[in-house]
Design a protein around this motif. Sequence first.
Motif, PDB file in Angstrom:
ATOM      1  N   GLN A 165       0.833  -1.209   0.000  1.00 11.89           N
ATOM      2  CA  GLN A 165       0.000   0.000   0.000  1.00 11.89           C
ATOM      3  C   GLN A 165       0.867   1.259   0.000  1.00 11.89           C
ATOM      4  OE1 GLN A 165      -2.884  -0.112   3.183  1.00 11.89           O
ATOM      5  NE2 GLN A 165      -3.597  -2.161   2.639  1.00 11.89           N
ATOM      6  N   THR A 166       1.985   1.193   0.740  1.00 10.45           N
ATOM      7  CA  THR A 166       2.901   2.330   0.764  1.00 10.45           C
ATOM      8  C   THR A 166       3.437   2.622  -0.630  1.00 10.45           C
ATOM      9  OG1 THR A 166       3.575   1.770   3.020  1.00 10.45           O
ATOM     10  CG2 THR A 166       5.015   3.238   1.780  1.00 10.45           C
ATOM     11  N   LYS A 167       3.834   1.556  -1.335  1.00 12.00           N
ATOM     12  CA  LYS A 167       4.356   1.723  -2.691  1.00 12.00           C
ATOM     13  C   LYS A 167       3.311   2.321  -3.624  1.00 12.00           C
ATOM     14  CE  LYS A 167       7.760  -2.001  -2.436  1.00 12.00           C
ATOM     15  NZ  LYS A 167       8.162  -3.334  -2.941  1.00 12.00           N
ATOM     16  N   GLU A 168       2.048   1.926  -3.434  1.00  5.68           N
ATOM     17  CA  GLU A 168       0.979   2.474  -4.270  1.00  5.68           C
ATOM     18  C   GLU A 168       0.798   3.967  -4.004  1.00  5.68           C
ATOM     19  OE1 GLU A 168      -2.102   2.862  -6.982  1.00  5.68           O
ATOM     20  OE2 GLU A 168      -0.531   1.354  -6.744  1.00  5.68           O
ATOM     21  N   GLN A 169       0.850   4.354  -2.718  1.00 10.82           N
ATOM     22  CA  GLN A 169       0.739   5.778  -2.386  1.00 10.82           C
ATOM     23  C   GLN A 169       1.927   6.565  -2.946  1.00 10.82           C
ATOM     24  OE1 GLN A 169      -1.700   7.403  -1.096  1.00 10.82           O
ATOM     25  NE2 GLN A 169      -2.996   5.677  -0.535  1.00 10.82           N
ATOM     26  N   LEU A 170       3.102   5.963  -2.912  1.00 14.63           N
ATOM     27  CA  LEU A 170       4.280   6.634  -3.465  1.00 14.63           C
ATOM     28  C   LEU A 170       4.169   6.771  -4.985  1.00 14.63           C
ATOM     29  CD1 LEU A 170       7.123   4.976  -1.364  1.00 14.63           C
ATOM     30  CD2 LEU A 170       6.316   7.337  -1.225  1.00 14.63           C
TER      31      LEU A 170
END
Length: 347
Positions: free
Chosen positions: A305-310
């Motif tokens: 999810q962090t990678k998607e937000q980034l």
Amino acid sequence: MTIGKSRSPIVVLALAIVLILWSPVLSQGPPMSDQTMRLERELERTDEALDRIADAVAQANVPLAELALEQAREFQRDAWDAFRESRPLVAAALTKQARERGKVALSLSRQVEQYEGAVVRRLERAAEMLDRVAEVLAEGDRPVLRALYETARTNLERAWEFYRARQYKPALKLADQVEQTAAKLMQAAGLERSGDAAHERRREAVVDFLAGAADATAGCESGDALRNMEQARRMLELSDDLSGRGQSDKALDALKRSREFALRAVRDCQGADQLQRRYERLLAETDRLTEQAEGSTDASRMLQQTKEQLRLAREHMENDSPETAAAALQAAYLTLQQARRLLGINN
């Protein structure tokens, strides 16, 4: 030849004495230049500053402040490594970054102190209002109001429990509920609310805004943002002082300025350079934790999810949408902290 041979032992002896006298110097290598000594002193000063900040962070017990201090320590360790490897420019840049992150840690600690004070004031005000209602209820039989009062009193006790556990947000939320209920009870009981109502309402909104600004600027490296948040807190304190002295108009103006400073702090963290640096730092941290998260399904999901937000943040930066990019980076930051906790890494 005889004369030469007779002088040889003297020459050898003199040479030996010279070597003995200079051996400590030779073993230490060439003396440090003035520039190198100044850099070493700057590194030592950073160490001293971080030690002082660590004391404040330890007392505040704020996870975000602890994380910022940990990052500052990492920068400083790298700075010393660069210094020992004769890379002065790198060492100077890294120790400067260490100080900036230390300032972030200190600022976060102070923000929580300010937030803590705001929670106490709200709890005390709610308690005072309930005490006034209790006096009226004691004079007659009003079961409906009594039931509402008992519920409010229970919620107030819970709010104090949250406060003592340093869970300020739920404490503030409950205090707000108690205050609203107490205001309705006071109105039903024919009581008027004391104090400057306009200032109180505006102040509550500003305190909430400052709390949001503190979250939005967490992890931001901008020195201007730190200074603006500090000014926002000072204006809030000035407003309280002016209100206490009956200077309502000036108190409201100070609240307005407090909000403006906090807004500037948020904007300071939305500049292109700031966003890019924060993006790169979060991406590097996410990649590093991904390697550690193998075998942890929940942590891996958080990191995904962090990678998607980034990814979204990267797109918004490329499309020149700094506010949306900042929001995506903040979401990535918060999700990353959840992953850290799942992996047993202290924030």
